[in-house]
Scaffold this motif. Structure first.
Motif, PDB file in Angstrom:
ATOM      1  N   TYR A 147      28.926 -61.449  26.329  1.00  0.00           N
ATOM      2  CA  TYR A 147      28.918 -59.996  26.098  1.00  0.00           C
ATOM      3  C   TYR A 147      27.820 -59.374  26.955  1.00  0.00           C
ATOM      4  O   TYR A 147      26.688 -59.863  26.975  1.00  0.00           O
ATOM      5  CB  TYR A 147      28.678 -59.696  24.622  1.00  0.00           C
ATOM      6  N   THR A 148      28.159 -58.288  27.629  1.00  0.00           N
ATOM      7  CA  THR A 148      27.187 -57.648  28.515  1.00  0.00           C
ATOM      8  C   THR A 148      26.456 -56.491  27.835  1.00  0.00           C
ATOM      9  O   THR A 148      25.474 -55.990  28.370  1.00  0.00           O
ATOM     10  CB  THR A 148      27.879 -57.115  29.778  1.00  0.00           C
ATOM     11  N   SER A 149      26.945 -56.075  26.650  1.00  0.00           N
ATOM     12  CA  SER A 149      26.318 -54.945  25.958  1.00  0.00           C
ATOM     13  C   SER A 149      26.617 -55.041  24.472  1.00  0.00           C
ATOM     14  O   SER A 149      27.661 -55.568  24.054  1.00  0.00           O
ATOM     15  CB  SER A 149      26.804 -53.614  26.526  1.00  0.00           C
TER      16      SER A 149
ATOM     17  N   ASP B 234      21.204 -58.353  33.064  1.00  0.00           N
ATOM     18  CA  ASP B 234      21.438 -56.916  32.917  1.00  0.00           C
ATOM     19  C   ASP B 234      22.094 -56.555  31.577  1.00  0.00           C
ATOM     20  O   ASP B 234      22.820 -55.567  31.472  1.00  0.00           O
ATOM     21  CB  ASP B 234      22.304 -56.376  34.064  1.00  0.00           C
ATOM     22  N   PHE B 235      21.809 -57.344  30.556  1.00  0.00           N
ATOM     23  CA  PHE B 235      22.345 -57.082  29.229  1.00  0.00           C
ATOM     24  C   PHE B 235      21.763 -55.779  28.687  1.00  0.00           C
ATOM     25  O   PHE B 235      20.573 -55.491  28.835  1.00  0.00           O
ATOM     26  CB  PHE B 235      21.981 -58.237  28.296  1.00  0.00           C
ATOM     27  N   ARG B 236      22.599 -54.976  28.002  1.00  0.00           N
ATOM     28  CA  ARG B 236      22.165 -53.701  27.446  1.00  0.00           C
ATOM     29  C   ARG B 236      22.345 -53.707  25.929  1.00  0.00           C
ATOM     30  O   ARG B 236      23.287 -54.303  25.412  1.00  0.00           O
ATOM     31  CB  ARG B 236      22.948 -52.544  28.071  1.00  0.00           C
ATOM     32  N   TYR B 237      21.457 -52.969  25.255  1.00  0.00           N
ATOM     33  CA  TYR B 237      21.435 -52.994  23.798  1.00  0.00           C
ATOM     34  C   TYR B 237      21.038 -51.632  23.254  1.00  0.00           C
ATOM     35  O   TYR B 237      20.125 -50.985  23.758  1.00  0.00           O
ATOM     36  CB  TYR B 237      20.428 -54.062  23.343  1.00  0.00           C
ATOM     37  N   ALA B 238      21.751 -51.189  22.213  1.00  0.00           N
ATOM     38  CA  ALA B 238      21.394 -49.981  21.464  1.00  0.00           C
ATOM     39  C   ALA B 238      21.470 -50.301  19.982  1.00  0.00           C
ATOM     40  O   ALA B 238      22.328 -51.072  19.541  1.00  0.00           O
ATOM     41  CB  ALA B 238      22.344 -48.832  21.803  1.00  0.00           C
ATOM     42  N   ASN B 239      20.561 -49.720  19.214  1.00  0.00           N
ATOM     43  CA  ASN B 239      20.569 -49.878  17.760  1.00  0.00           C
ATOM     44  C   ASN B 239      20.430 -48.492  17.151  1.00  0.00           C
ATOM     45  O   ASN B 239      19.358 -47.892  17.179  1.00  0.00           O
ATOM     46  CB  ASN B 239      19.430 -50.793  17.303  1.00  0.00           C
ATOM     47  N   LEU B 240      21.532 -47.991  16.609  1.00  0.00           N
ATOM     48  CA  LEU B 240      21.579 -46.629  16.074  1.00  0.00           C
ATOM     49  C   LEU B 240      21.256 -46.564  14.592  1.00  0.00           C
ATOM     50  O   LEU B 240      21.262 -45.477  14.000  1.00  0.00           O
ATOM     51  CB  LEU B 240      22.968 -46.031  16.319  1.00  0.00           C
ATOM     52  N   ALA B 241      20.958 -47.710  13.979  1.00  0.00           N
ATOM     53  CA  ALA B 241      20.746 -47.770  12.531  1.00  0.00           C
ATOM     54  C   ALA B 241      19.484 -47.028  12.113  1.00  0.00           C
ATOM     55  O   ALA B 241      18.469 -47.053  12.811  1.00  0.00           O
ATOM     56  CB  ALA B 241      20.663 -49.226  12.080  1.00  0.00           C
ATOM     57  N   VAL B 242      19.571 -46.382  10.947  1.00  0.00           N
ATOM     58  CA  VAL B 242      18.434 -45.673  10.359  1.00  0.00           C
ATOM     59  C   VAL B 242      18.415 -45.979   8.864  1.00  0.00           C
ATOM     60  O   VAL B 242      19.444 -45.886   8.187  1.00  0.00           O
ATOM     61  CB  VAL B 242      18.529 -44.148  10.575  1.00  0.00           C
TER      62      VAL B 242
ATOM     63  N   ALA C   4      30.888 -45.130  19.970  1.00  0.00           N
ATOM     64  CA  ALA C   4      32.186 -45.282  20.626  1.00  0.00           C
ATOM     65  C   ALA C   4      32.141 -44.856  22.089  1.00  0.00           C
ATOM     66  O   ALA C   4      32.776 -45.475  22.953  1.00  0.00           O
ATOM     67  CB  ALA C   4      33.245 -44.480  19.870  1.00  0.00           C
ATOM     68  N   THR C   5      31.394 -43.806  22.390  1.00  0.00           N
ATOM     69  CA  THR C   5      31.326 -43.323  23.766  1.00  0.00           C
ATOM     70  C   THR C   5      30.527 -44.255  24.674  1.00  0.00           C
ATOM     71  O   THR C   5      30.622 -44.156  25.894  1.00  0.00           O
ATOM     72  CB  THR C   5      30.712 -41.915  23.819  1.00  0.00           C
ATOM     73  N   MET C   6      29.763 -45.156  24.090  1.00  0.00           N
ATOM     74  CA  MET C   6      29.001 -46.129  24.893  1.00  0.00           C
ATOM     75  C   MET C   6      29.889 -47.233  25.447  1.00  0.00           C
ATOM     76  O   MET C   6      29.517 -47.907  26.400  1.00  0.00           O
ATOM     77  CB  MET C   6      27.875 -46.740  24.051  1.00  0.00           C
ATOM     78  N   SER C   7      31.067 -47.459  24.827  1.00  0.00           N
ATOM     79  CA  SER C   7      32.037 -48.460  25.303  1.00  0.00           C
ATOM     80  C   SER C   7      31.390 -49.834  25.497  1.00  0.00           C
ATOM     81  O   SER C   7      31.588 -50.494  26.520  1.00  0.00           O
ATOM     82  CB  SER C   7      32.697 -47.992  26.602  1.00  0.00           C
ATOM     83  N   ALA C   8      30.619 -50.254  24.512  1.00  0.00           N
ATOM     84  CA  ALA C   8      29.951 -51.558  24.595  1.00  0.00           C
ATOM     85  C   ALA C   8      30.946 -52.699  24.392  1.00  0.00           C
ATOM     86  O   ALA C   8      32.011 -52.518  23.785  1.00  0.00           O
ATOM     87  CB  ALA C   8      28.849 -51.641  23.545  1.00  0.00           C
ATOM     88  N   ASP C   9      30.595 -53.871  24.884  1.00  0.00           N
ATOM     89  CA  ASP C   9      31.433 -55.049  24.649  1.00  0.00           C
ATOM     90  C   ASP C   9      31.475 -55.413  23.168  1.00  0.00           C
ATOM     91  O   ASP C   9      32.526 -55.717  22.621  1.00  0.00           O
ATOM     92  CB  ASP C   9      30.877 -56.253  25.423  1.00  0.00           C
ATOM     93  N   LEU C  10      30.315 -55.386  22.545  1.00  0.00           N
ATOM     94  CA  LEU C  10      30.173 -55.843  21.164  1.00  0.00           C
ATOM     95  C   LEU C  10      29.598 -54.715  20.306  1.00  0.00           C
ATOM     96  O   LEU C  10      28.612 -54.084  20.687  1.00  0.00           O
ATOM     97  CB  LEU C  10      29.232 -57.052  21.117  1.00  0.00           C
ATOM     98  N   VAL C  11      30.213 -54.478  19.134  1.00  0.00           N
ATOM     99  CA  VAL C  11      29.722 -53.473  18.192  1.00  0.00           C
ATOM    100  C   VAL C  11      29.686 -54.094  16.806  1.00  0.00           C
ATOM    101  O   VAL C  11      30.640 -54.761  16.385  1.00  0.00           O
ATOM    102  CB  VAL C  11      30.627 -52.222  18.173  1.00  0.00           C
ATOM    103  N   THR C  12      28.583 -53.887  16.107  1.00  0.00           N
ATOM    104  CA  THR C  12      28.497 -54.295  14.702  1.00  0.00           C
ATOM    105  C   THR C  12      28.367 -53.043  13.848  1.00  0.00           C
ATOM    106  O   THR C  12      27.630 -52.117  14.178  1.00  0.00           O
ATOM    107  CB  THR C  12      27.299 -55.230  14.433  1.00  0.00           C
ATOM    108  N   LEU C  13      29.108 -53.032  12.733  1.00  0.00           N
ATOM    109  CA  LEU C  13      29.078 -51.903  11.795  1.00  0.00           C
ATOM    110  C   LEU C  13      28.858 -52.462  10.394  1.00  0.00           C
ATOM    111  O   LEU C  13      29.683 -53.221   9.889  1.00  0.00           O
ATOM    112  CB  LEU C  13      30.399 -51.132  11.853  1.00  0.00           C
ATOM    113  N   VAL C  14      27.734 -52.082   9.791  1.00  0.00           N
ATOM    114  CA  VAL C  14      27.427 -52.504   8.425  1.00  0.00           C
ATOM    115  C   VAL C  14      26.983 -51.273   7.652  1.00  0.00           C
ATOM    116  O   VAL C  14      25.976 -50.652   7.991  1.00  0.00           O
ATOM    117  CB  VAL C  14      26.307 -53.568   8.388  1.00  0.00           C
ATOM    118  N   GLY C  15      27.727 -50.906   6.622  1.00  0.00           N
ATOM    119  CA  GLY C  15      27.383 -49.732   5.840  1.00  0.00           C
ATOM    120  C   GLY C  15      28.178 -49.674   4.552  1.00  0.00           C
ATOM    121  O   GLY C  15      29.166 -50.393   4.380  1.00  0.00           O
ATOM    122  N   GLY C  16      27.735 -48.823   3.654  1.00  0.00           N
ATOM    123  CA  GLY C  16      28.421 -48.639   2.393  1.00  0.00           C
ATOM    124  C   GLY C  16      27.692 -49.224   1.205  1.00  0.00           C
ATOM    125  O   GLY C  16      27.926 -48.790   0.062  1.00  0.00           O
TER     126      GLY C  16
END
Length: 258
Positions: free
Chosen positions: A7-9, A47-55, A72-84
């Motif tokens: 995964y590149t991102s 050149d791996f890229r990473y964002a963490n939007l969690a708060v 979604a607009t970042m079009s990353a290879d890998l996305v994790t979603l944990v919530g609720g």
């Protein structure tokens, strides 16, 4: 899923669990399983890229409204979603509404990435969590169904006995400690098809039971430092994450910690 895929991102969405509380660094910031996973993935990919939007403190509606579209607009290879899970701890939680918001989020995220990962969150076993288990299990069953429909992976942390062990949790009794976060990173790593680096399900040795006085002191400290402020925020409609920005709000090159 590609076994041992590259995964590149990577973009992580969620609340305090994904932000990394309470895996503290010396400077007072938090690391957590998502940062640990990003470090491993970056070591394999230039050149791996990473964002963490969690708060911390975010409910599923806030995650859906504030984090999903930017991710979604970042079009990353890998996305994790944990919530609720924060929602299920509220007295008037509508689990069906939580599931609907989670579904809306997955429907937007799944087409935007190469691999979406969902989780059955870990629970600290005890009398408090037992009250909310029916809600949590309804949510987790829906996550399994949602993943099957959209080709997402599910990391079952709830079903792991070791992550229910109180030794894996911080003194606030709400967040994993450093060892807990390390185990989660390993669990996600293996779910992505990578070779195990450790057995994340291995049980810890049973602790020596503390003396009665030490237990009472710990309970009083927990009540004063964590429970009372938490109740105060619930009564006033505040959140621990009010006014906070994501820890890594843009998908940028990952730099290893010094």
């Amino acid at each position: 899923m590609q076994t041992n895929a590259t995964y590149t991102s990577f973009v992580a969405l969620g609340d305090s669990f994904t932000e990394g509380m309470s895996d503290g660094r010396p400077d007072g910031s938090y690391r957590g399983w998502a940062d640990l996973l990003a470090a491993r993935l970056a070591a394999r990919t230039p050149d791996f890229r990473y964002a963490n939007l969690a708060v911390r403190g975010k409910l599923i509606r806030q995650i859906a409204d504030e984090q999903v579209e930017p991710a979604a607009t970042m079009s990353a290879d890998l996305v994790t979603l944990v919530g609720g899970l924060n929602d299920t701890l509220r007295p008037k939680c509508d689990v069906d509404e939580v599931c609907a918001l989670l579904q809306r989020s997955v429907e937007r995220l799944a087409p935007s990435c190469r691999q979406l990962v969902l989780m059955r969150s870990p629970i600290r076993r005890g009398p408090v969590s037992a009250r909310f288990l029916p809600r949590m299990e309804q949510l987790f069953d829906f996550i399994d169904e949602l993943a099957a429909r959209h080709g997402a992976l599910v990391v079952d942390l709830y079903g792991a006995e070791t992550l229910g062990d109180r030794q894996m949790w911080d003194e606030d009794r709400l967040h994993l400690n450093a060892e807990g976060h390390r185990r989660v990173a390993e669990a996600v790593w293996q779910t992505l098809g990578h070779s195990p680096e450790s057995d994340w399900t291995e049980l810890l040795p049973a602790p020596v039971p503390p003396a009665w006085l030490a237990r009472r002191a710990a309970d009083l400290r927990f009540t004063r430092q964590h429970l009372v402020p938490w109740i105060g925020r619930r009564l006033t409609g505040r959140s621990s994450g009010d006014g906070m920005a994501p820890k890594r709000g843009a998908l940028l090159p990952y730099e290893a910690e010094a």
